[in-house]
Design an enzyme around this catalytic site. Sequence first.
Site, mmCIF file in Angstrom:
data_model
loop_
_atom_site.group_PDB
_atom_site.id
_atom_site.type_symbol
_atom_site.label_atom_id
_atom_site.label_comp_id
_atom_site.label_asym_id
_atom_site.label_seq_id
_atom_site.Cartn_x
_atom_site.Cartn_y
_atom_site.Cartn_z
ATOM 1 N N SER A 251 0.820 -1.207 0.000
ATOM 2 C CA SER A 251 0.000 0.000 0.000
ATOM 3 C C SER A 251 0.860 1.266 0.000
ATOM 4 C CB SER A 251 -0.944 -0.063 1.192
ATOM 5 O OG SER A 251 -2.104 0.623 0.889
ATOM 6 N N HIS A 392 -7.668 -5.767 0.717
ATOM 7 C CA HIS A 392 -6.416 -5.030 0.852
ATOM 8 C C HIS A 392 -5.630 -5.572 2.059
ATOM 9 C CE1 HIS A 392 -4.087 -1.403 0.108
ATOM 10 N NE2 HIS A 392 -4.152 -1.056 1.377
HETATM 11 C C1 GCU Z 1 -5.322 4.756 1.851
HETATM 12 C C2 GCU Z 1 -4.753 5.521 0.683
HETATM 13 C C3 GCU Z 1 -3.970 4.613 -0.257
HETATM 14 C C4 GCU Z 1 -2.963 3.812 0.525
HETATM 15 C C5 GCU Z 1 -3.651 3.094 1.653
HETATM 16 C C6 GCU Z 1 -2.705 2.312 2.582
HETATM 17 O O1 GCU Z 1 -6.323 3.893 1.404
HETATM 18 O O2 GCU Z 1 -5.806 6.159 0.023
HETATM 19 O O3 GCU Z 1 -3.304 5.363 -1.245
HETATM 20 O O4 GCU Z 1 -2.262 2.934 -0.326
HETATM 21 O O5 GCU Z 1 -4.299 4.020 2.484
HETATM 22 O O6 GCU Z 1 -1.555 2.696 2.733
HETATM 23 O O7 GCU Z 1 -3.188 1.343 3.193
#
Ligand code: GCU
Length: 411
Positions: A251, A392
């Site tokens: 992420s 995610h």
């Molecule tokens: C949020 C953000 C993303 C990122 C994510 C994370 O959702 O919008 O860009 O990748 O956090 O780091 O879990």
Amino acid sequence: PAATASKTAAFTPNYEETKVPAYTLPELLRRNNGTVVENKEQWPARRAEILDVIASQQFGRMPTKQLPCRFTVVEEGEAFAGKARRQQLRVFFSDAPQPAMDLLVYSPKNASGPVPAFLGLNFHGNHTVAADPDIILAAGWYRNNADYGVSDNKANAASRGKATETWSAEYLVEQGFALATAYCGSIDPDVDDGFHNGVHPLFQAPGWTGRADDEWGTIGAWAWGLSRGLDAIEKLCPAIDAKRVAVIGHSRLGKTALWAGANDPRFAMIVSVQAGCGGGALARRRFGETIWRITTAFPHWFCQNYNRYQDAEATMPFDQHMLVALAAPRPLYISSAADDLWADPKGEFLALKNAEPAYALFGKNGLGRDVLPPLNTPIGDNIGYHLRPGKHAVTRYDWEAYVAFAKKHLG
Ligand code: GCU
């Protein structure tokens, strides 16, 4: 240009493929002077142009100043019923006790020589990586999180081992790999504080009053910190072969892994997990998170020039295929999760697809496929990809795919 955080709530992401705008990507191999790179000898100069545009327009330039970093071993022991050696290294970024980063290293105890390793930053502290009571709790700022029982911005022991599957340390050791990981907040706390905490002040000239438009942000600092982690491994960790270290991240930390791999050619392989917008996913698709949304919600991650491309992706002199291509010709792996539409799985696949010409210069095969693969089907030769069901997160399934890819490339 400054970002306007107040508009964040108004954002509605597009999740319909039919609403993806028509777009043309900047050509990976076309030099700034209009001519096209034809062979691998010409790649380094083109690569330098790409690195420069992404530094100045997205993450900010890496500082050139060298800090007087100090590296020490603070603890050594065993873990996982004697299967692993544990080392905890500390990197002091200055002469002061803080800021400092602890690098937790697990390596197979029965290895006959130095092993390949995965190095990545973690979200919630080294102590969450395994249920190992000897892991030192991070000092300094800590992200508040109800799941981790933290509301006072200090790490606590209640969350030991909470991210065990996310890191799968014991599995990696069983597979003959080392794992090295550090808490991202020890390099730079993930808050928009005007760059007064973390490592940024160590680089600011006296009288600094705010960032220049191409000055680095938090992702830049994290990527820089990963390189200091690799320095620590080179200096203090004989169990790891420093020439076979894969940088990995999830992420926001997957965006960081791509940027670290781009800036530091010592990383032998790059793995980015569901990094999405600003990471592996093509910005021009405007699918899920967009530049406008990310720069309004997390303005401190990037340099201010990135705000120029809010709702103006077509004007970008780069797109994320160019970021991922900075890995070339090193092995590169990206994985997505089917329910994680916010990170645009197809946009990540297409960024890799459009990075293939850089690998082709070296006679290296890429994905070996033109459309998204079915679920749970890792593909690719020097560029790897998989899409798994679910949300995610980093799962054991994901690690099994990275390990198979790493065995092929890092031996
Ligand atoms: C949020 C953000 C993303 C990122 C994510 C994370 O959702 O919008 O860009 O990748 O956090 O780091 O879990």
